[in-house]
Write an enzyme that holds these catalytic residues in place. Sequence first.
Site, PDB file in Angstrom:
ATOM      1  N   LEU A   1       7.732   7.064  -5.700  1.00 28.37           N
ATOM      2  CA  LEU A   1       9.128   7.530  -5.609  1.00 28.37           C
ATOM      3  C   LEU A   1       9.247   9.048  -5.663  1.00 28.37           C
ATOM      4  O   LEU A   1      10.331   9.586  -5.472  1.00 28.37           O
ATOM      5  CB  LEU A   1       9.980   6.902  -6.719  1.00 28.37           C
ATOM      6  CG  LEU A   1      10.385   5.452  -6.510  1.00 28.37           C
ATOM      7  CD1 LEU A   1      11.208   4.959  -7.699  1.00 28.37           C
ATOM      8  CD2 LEU A   1      11.149   5.254  -5.214  1.00 28.37           C
ATOM      9  N   ARG A   2       8.154   9.741  -5.974  1.00 32.08           N
ATOM     10  CA  ARG A   2       8.111  11.223  -5.919  1.00 32.08           C
ATOM     11  C   ARG A   2       8.996  11.903  -6.954  1.00 32.08           C
ATOM     12  O   ARG A   2       9.281  13.093  -6.813  1.00 32.08           O
ATOM     13  CB  ARG A   2       8.488  11.732  -4.526  1.00 32.08           C
ATOM     14  CG  ARG A   2       7.774  11.062  -3.349  1.00 32.08           C
ATOM     15  CD  ARG A   2       6.289  11.152  -3.467  1.00 32.08           C
ATOM     16  NE  ARG A   2       5.617  10.733  -2.227  1.00 32.08           N
ATOM     17  CZ  ARG A   2       4.340  10.383  -2.178  1.00 32.08           C
ATOM     18  NH1 ARG A   2       3.601  10.367  -3.281  1.00 32.08           N
ATOM     19  NH2 ARG A   2       3.770  10.035  -1.039  1.00 32.08           N
TER      20      ARG A   2
ATOM     21  N   ASN B   1       1.873   9.488  -9.821  1.00 30.04           N
ATOM     22  CA  ASN B   1       1.360  10.735  -9.204  1.00 30.04           C
ATOM     23  C   ASN B   1       2.516  11.672  -8.858  1.00 30.04           C
ATOM     24  O   ASN B   1       2.743  12.043  -7.718  1.00 30.04           O
ATOM     25  CB  ASN B   1       0.509  10.444  -7.965  1.00 30.04           C
ATOM     26  CG  ASN B   1       1.284   9.767  -6.856  1.00 30.04           C
ATOM     27  OD1 ASN B   1       2.240   9.034  -7.110  1.00 30.04           O
ATOM     28  ND2 ASN B   1       0.890   9.998  -5.615  1.00 30.04           N
TER      29      ASN B   1
ATOM     30  N   ASP C   1      -3.566   6.270 -10.305  1.00 31.48           N
ATOM     31  CA  ASP C   1      -3.171   6.353  -8.915  1.00 31.48           C
ATOM     32  C   ASP C   1      -4.335   6.813  -8.046  1.00 31.48           C
ATOM     33  O   ASP C   1      -5.447   6.339  -8.221  1.00 31.48           O
ATOM     34  CB  ASP C   1      -1.954   7.288  -8.807  1.00 31.48           C
ATOM     35  CG  ASP C   1      -1.277   7.164  -7.469  1.00 31.48           C
ATOM     36  OD1 ASP C   1      -0.609   6.144  -7.268  1.00 31.48           O
ATOM     37  OD2 ASP C   1      -1.472   8.040  -6.625  1.00 31.48           O
TER      38      ASP C   1
ATOM     39  N   HIS D   1      -6.360   1.947  -8.250  1.00 27.74           N
ATOM     40  CA  HIS D   1      -5.781   2.448  -6.992  1.00 27.74           C
ATOM     41  C   HIS D   1      -6.952   3.180  -6.326  1.00 27.74           C
ATOM     42  O   HIS D   1      -6.965   4.383  -6.174  1.00 27.74           O
ATOM     43  CB  HIS D   1      -4.628   3.390  -7.365  1.00 27.74           C
ATOM     44  CG  HIS D   1      -3.750   3.884  -6.264  1.00 27.74           C
ATOM     45  ND1 HIS D   1      -4.111   4.890  -5.402  1.00 27.74           N
ATOM     46  CD2 HIS D   1      -2.491   3.535  -5.902  1.00 27.74           C
ATOM     47  CE1 HIS D   1      -3.094   5.140  -4.567  1.00 27.74           C
ATOM     48  NE2 HIS D   1      -2.103   4.332  -4.847  1.00 27.74           N
TER      49      HIS D   1
ATOM     50  N   HIS E   1      -3.710  -2.317  -3.261  1.00 26.18           N
ATOM     51  CA  HIS E   1      -4.029  -2.251  -1.827  1.00 26.18           C
ATOM     52  C   HIS E   1      -5.479  -2.574  -1.478  1.00 26.18           C
ATOM     53  O   HIS E   1      -6.214  -1.724  -0.962  1.00 26.18           O
ATOM     54  CB  HIS E   1      -3.595  -0.923  -1.209  1.00 26.18           C
ATOM     55  CG  HIS E   1      -3.926   0.343  -1.956  1.00 26.18           C
ATOM     56  ND1 HIS E   1      -5.119   0.571  -2.572  1.00 26.18           N
ATOM     57  CD2 HIS E   1      -3.196   1.462  -2.143  1.00 26.18           C
ATOM     58  CE1 HIS E   1      -5.117   1.766  -3.109  1.00 26.18           C
ATOM     59  NE2 HIS E   1      -3.953   2.327  -2.868  1.00 26.18           N
TER      60      HIS E   1
ATOM     61  N   ASP F   1       2.945   0.067  -1.005  1.00 29.41           N
ATOM     62  CA  ASP F   1       2.377   1.406  -1.143  1.00 29.41           C
ATOM     63  C   ASP F   1       3.265   2.415  -0.401  1.00 29.41           C
ATOM     64  O   ASP F   1       2.770   3.305   0.300  1.00 29.41           O
ATOM     65  CB  ASP F   1       0.931   1.471  -0.633  1.00 29.41           C
ATOM     66  CG  ASP F   1       0.235   2.752  -1.080  1.00 29.41           C
ATOM     67  OD1 ASP F   1       0.806   3.483  -1.918  1.00 29.41           O
ATOM     68  OD2 ASP F   1      -0.866   3.029  -0.586  1.00 29.41           O
TER      69      ASP F   1
ATOM     70  N   HIS G   1       6.504  11.084   2.875  1.00 30.72           N
ATOM     71  CA  HIS G   1       6.198  12.505   3.012  1.00 30.72           C
ATOM     72  C   HIS G   1       7.198  13.101   3.989  1.00 30.72           C
ATOM     73  O   HIS G   1       7.856  12.373   4.737  1.00 30.72           O
ATOM     74  CB  HIS G   1       4.780  12.700   3.565  1.00 30.72           C
ATOM     75  CG  HIS G   1       3.703  12.242   2.650  1.00 30.72           C
ATOM     76  ND1 HIS G   1       3.348  12.936   1.509  1.00 30.72           N
ATOM     77  CD2 HIS G   1       2.898  11.150   2.679  1.00 30.72           C
ATOM     78  CE1 HIS G   1       2.364  12.295   0.901  1.00 30.72           C
ATOM     79  NE2 HIS G   1       2.082  11.197   1.582  1.00 30.72           N
TER      80      HIS G   1
ATOM     81  N   GLY H   1      -0.395   8.410   3.879  1.00 30.29           N
ATOM     82  CA  GLY H   1       0.489   7.324   3.472  1.00 30.29           C
ATOM     83  C   GLY H   1       1.638   7.094   4.423  1.00 30.29           C
ATOM     84  O   GLY H   1       1.999   7.958   5.219  1.00 30.29           O
TER      85      GLY H   1
HETATM   86 ZN   LIG Z   1      -0.308   4.171  -3.672  1.00 30.77          ZN
END
Ligand SMILES: [Zn+2]
Length: 399
Positions: free
Chosen positions: A62-63, A93, A152, A179, A205, A278, A282, A297
């Site tokens: 979600l940044r 992250n 992460d 991850h 993943h 995932d 960006h 990503g």
């Molecule tokens: Zn991820």
Amino acid sequence: MLLRGGRLVDPAAGIDALLDVRLRAGLVREIGPHLAPEPGEETLDAAGAVVAPGFVDMHVHLRDPGFPDKETLATGSRAAARGGFTAVACMPNTEPALDSVEILAGLLRRARDPEVACRIYPIAAMTRGRRGGETLDYAGLAAAGAVAFSDDGSPVADDAIMRAVALRARSTGRRLIAHAEDEDPMVRRDLTLARETATAWHIAHVSTAVSAAAVAEARRTGVDVTCEVTPHHLVFTSELVRERGGGAKVNPPLRGEDDARALRDSVRRGEVDAFATDHAPHTAREKALPFERAAMGFTGLEVAVGAYAYALPDLPLARFVAMLSANPARILGVPGGTLTVGSPADVTVFADRPWTVRSEAFASKGRSTPFDGMRLPRAVVATIVAGSLRYRAEGPVSA
Ligand SMILES: [Zn+2]
């Protein structure tokens, strides 16, 4: 609210039938055939659609905090609601990393803003700053709302530190999420540690046949491990990198057709627990850079339901729903995953209605997805979180 005329698919409760669902005060109040609307009750016509427990995406970036140009809680949660997700678990992250009670508390405070359209469950870091050196107060982080622990994309490289993390985090009952970037060796290492320390693990993943087989074998021999896939690893291969360069850059990387097919078979055999995305937004500028420098990503929340139906058109509906609701809710130990009376009124309504992905219309700030322009067979009709309608598709319910 009364959901009328839909096919209720609640695998955790063993229900697959035409049943109406009444929601009241944030909970499921009543389930039955042909419930009559009560005075003042909002109704949602679900005829031709499936009514399912709210979908939970256990792997989202979600940044927040730190990267509002990529995504915010408002845009990311709106993308989740449009994608049928009533809850997402967000990776640590961020900047700063989600590695303290204070940072988790700040995130959860912002998550209560009315602009935020779904439930947010933080995944806390495993080590200070995700630097792989210093363990954390896992009990404190779990009490503050962490649903799992992960470093992460910077997995703990030192085996002794990883073992210490496992032993200290074990008593929280929260899973450690691997991850892995260098996937097969790291998955093997983590499965060994999961066995030796008797700690609950989750492999994010999974993208190779070797890793999928290693997880299945570990589970058969008593290791408490679960795993997830992403839609892009089931559908696309490294061919896409040749076509799209940096636009196809993701970690773990897209593999060969043999791996993609093996993953789809693993899902069919019931060896994969959850469908995740995932979701890794960006800016367009970061994705357009030359391959070596392009950001890694894809944005995933708004395509997941259609993309998984596209990848596995033969998967029984109850399995499809379980992979998106009951299973991730159980893995994370969060409420939901079922619509039995008294459960949270988190509901996903979807239908087998083809639609074309148009990334420029996404709610997410991230627009890079290999599914862009594709025709997908299944669409989200409505998303209800705690009894409130957070997304309603335009147009008729069914095709
Ligand atoms: Zn991820």
